[in-house]
Design an enzyme around this catalytic site. Structure first.
Site, PDB file in Angstrom:
ATOM      1  N   LYS A 121       0.823  -1.305  -0.154  1.00 37.05           N
ATOM      2  CA  LYS A 121       0.008  -0.127  -0.002  1.00 37.05           C
ATOM      3  C   LYS A 121       0.959   1.355   0.081  1.00 37.05           C
ATOM      4  O   LYS A 121       1.245   1.719   1.010  1.00 37.05           O
ATOM      5  CB  LYS A 121      -0.979  -0.014   1.173  1.00 37.05           C
ATOM      6  CG  LYS A 121      -2.009   0.956   1.023  1.00 37.05           C
ATOM      7  CD  LYS A 121      -3.012   0.565  -0.071  1.00 37.05           C
ATOM      8  CE  LYS A 121      -4.160   1.350  -0.193  1.00 37.05           C
ATOM      9  NZ  LYS A 121      -5.073   0.994  -1.435  1.00 37.05           N
ATOM     10  N   SER A 156      -8.196  -0.160  -5.291  1.00 38.35           N
ATOM     11  CA  SER A 156      -8.366   0.208  -4.082  1.00 38.35           C
ATOM     12  C   SER A 156      -9.863   0.128  -3.662  1.00 38.35           C
ATOM     13  O   SER A 156     -10.754  -0.705  -3.975  1.00 38.35           O
ATOM     14  CB  SER A 156      -7.604   1.275  -3.624  1.00 38.35           C
ATOM     15  OG  SER A 156      -7.457   1.450  -2.009  1.00 38.35           O
TER      16      SER A 156
END
Length: 594
Positions: free
Chosen positions: A193, A391
């Site tokens: 991430k 996402s």
């Protein structure tokens, strides 16, 4: 004196009446232009469709190409992929249009996936037996990728062709912020991430470098494969040319390398088009533009309705947060109401969600996911992924019955983070602001600007973010009918290309919007169908009022974008951070592909 006042009053009345009549005439002219611009366009026989590759390519145009653009001279600083694909499809099916003429200019696209969809539509056009001719004073790598499908690719004798490969150049602002006494406090889940790295690091993490390397090489491999097939030049040769700075070589060398078919000036290429149309030198070429095609009657309107709902831009919690820098947002409050209406509309037999988003608010993503689950209980629901559906963009997609992605769609990135600016250094050390404190409970001043979060507060935030990640992961596991453990192996915030996501079972099929629509029709058991795009394009009047009020941005904002270039996005993000949800599910803020 009496005569003076009479003359003065008469003059004032005359000026008022003149202004009133002028305004009325002006409005009548505008209405007339709108009416003529919005009327059905008849294509003359033996015409050519002209595609001017200038400006930017976005998922959807922010303006009605058949309306407001005509009032402003027909020029478009941006074109919508939706409009382009529809126009090419109409041109293919229109017997009066014999070919397409592509003229290259300064042009950029929102994503490689959009370029692939554009190029695939051009290839489909050629299947009808019609021709394509491309010309440019210069070709960027993007315009050449599109133009390479043409039967003939011509270049100005003194022109250039850029073919340099693919790269990514992320920017990092941690040290710059530190100079102002600002630092970011981060809590996240997901080794890959990497979105916050721009503000919390000064270089790419090993995990981020790994994933960026994979998807940049994957995108370039697709470009190589596609151009090789059209130009009959080997992939090895194309890679070698990218290493030879061919942008600076002579035009004759480009012909020898089979990158182009000839060197022509503008009058010469006009003669080539006339030859294709069977026209004499003194005859005029009948042209139709992209805006014209918006007014050409669509013959594909039979059968039942399939709704194509466009979800583009940042995912936000509500309209009060304002527009993002791209001008398009997925406002959960608005989208959920729209989806509810589609679910309850008996005329809509299936819904295709067209997603082009890198995510945003985790809370808003959950709200949209919930509304889509309710829609899915009533009618078929299919997802078509555009440039990215990652996402939060993947969050709202994962529950659909079928997911279709482009080979170079950026997707996955299953992870969540929270990023909180600590401005106490700026206020105390740089500006000399002093703070004092009175409180009733331990966490009464949680989130104060006077200090960063302490370890105990961060532990609570970590637990909250972890719960969000576990929920995200479960949503994906349930939607994709896999175990949570299986999803964990491909989650951790990792970004995947569509072609790799297919192998990992994050998507079901590779293709464009047309493939997703066909799947939705099959699920709804429809033999005849047509599509309707939602949300609708604002009326010309609404666009005029919007521009007059400045609600779609302003000249100062555009000037800042122009002056800052690649720096605009991160600067805008910092300025707009107060309007964003602190808990985010999004891909890297700026991919910065070159």
């Amino acid at each position: 004196m009496k005569e003076f006042f009479k003359m003065t009053c008469a003059t004032i009345v005359g000026i008022f009446l003149f202004c009133l009549i002028t305004c009325i005439i002006g409005m009548m002219c505008i209405v007339g232009m709108i009416a003529s611009g919005s009327s059905v366009k008849t294509v003359e026989s033996n015409s050519v469709m002209v595609l001017n590759l200038t400006g930017t390519l976005e998922e959807r145009s922010q303006e009605d190409i058949s309306g407001l653009s005509l009032l402003t001279g027909g020029g478009m600083s941006s074109m919508g992929l939706e409009d382009v694909l529809n126009a090419i499809k109409k041109a293919k099916n229109n017997d009066d249009i014999k070919g397409i003429y592509i003229e290259s200019g300064m042009f950029s696209a929102d994503s490689p996936a959009s370029l692939q969809a554009f190029r695939r539509a051009l290839l489909d056009f050629k299947k009808s037996g019609k021709w394509i001719i491309a010309y440019g004073d210069s070709y960027t790598q993007s315009t050449y990728y599109l133009a390479s499908v043409a039967d003939k690719v011509f270049l100005n004798p003194e022109g250039t062709l850029d073919w340099h490969g693919m790269g990514a150049e992320p920017m990092f602002f941690k040290d710059a912020l530190a100079k102002f006494g600002v630092k970011m406090q981060l809590t996240k889940v997901g080794t890959y991430k990497s979105a916050p790295e721009m503000f919390t690091a000064d270089h790419m993490s090993d995990a981020n470098r790994e994933q960026v390397t994979v998807y940049v090489n994957g995108i370039w491999d697709n470009f190589l494969k596609d151009v090789s097939a059209s130009r009959k030049v080997s992939v090895d040769s194309l890679n070698a040319y990218a290493d030879q700075m061919i942008m600076l070589c002579k035009g004759e060398e480009l012909v020898k390398k089979k990158m182009i078919d000839g060197l022509l000036y503008t009058d010469d290429v006009k003669a080539e088009v006339k030859k294709k149309l069977g026209l004499k030198d003194d005859e005029t070429i009948n042209q139709v533009t992209l805006a014209d095609m918006g007014n050409v009657k669509d013959t594909d309107t039979d059968g039942e309705q399939i709704a194509v709902y466009y979800a583009c831009g940042d995912i936000i919690d509500g309209a009060a947060q304002g527009m993002t820098s791209t001008g398009a947002v997925i406002d959960a409050q608005v989208v959920c109401k729209d989806l509810e209406r589609l679910a309850n509309d008996d005329n809509v037999k299936a819904v295709v969600l067209r997603v082009n988003s890198g995510g945003g608010s985790a809370y808003a993503s959950e709200q949209i996911w919930h509304q889509l689950e309710k829609l899915k209980a009533k009618k078929p629901f299919v997802v078509s992924m555009g440039g990215m559906a990652a996402s939060g963009g993947y969050y709202i997609s994962c529950g659909s019955q079928w997911i279709v992605a482009e080979p170079t769609t950026l997707t996955g990135s299953i992870g969540i983070f929270g990023m909180f600016p600590d401005v106490s250094g700026l206020l105390k050390d740089k500006l000399g602001v002093k703070f004092d404190e009175v409180k009733t409970n331990k966490f009464s001043n949680f989130g104060t600007m006077a200090r960063p979060f302490n370890d105990e507060e961060m532990s609570y935030l970590d637990a909250y973010i972890n719960r969000g990640y576990e929920l995200f992961r479960k949503r994906v596991a349930d939607g994709r009918k896999q175990s949570v453990d299986a999803i964990e192996q491909i989650a951790q915030g990792r970004v995947w290309l569509g072609q790799d996501a297919l192998k990992n079972k994050l998507v079901d099929e590779i293709g464009g919007l047309e493939v997703a629509v066909a799947k939705a029709a099959k699920l709804a058991k429809l033999s005849e169908y047509h599509t309707t795009a939602y949300p609708g394009v604002p009326s010309v009047f609404e666009q005029l009022m919007s521009k007059a009020s400045g609600s779609n941005g302003n000249y100062l904002d555009e000037a800042m974008r122009s002056n800052l270039g690649d720096l605009y996005e991160p600067v805008h993000i910092l300025l707009d951070m107060k309007n964003q949800s602190a808990i985010q599910a999004r891909v890297p803020f700026v991919l910065n592909l070159k």
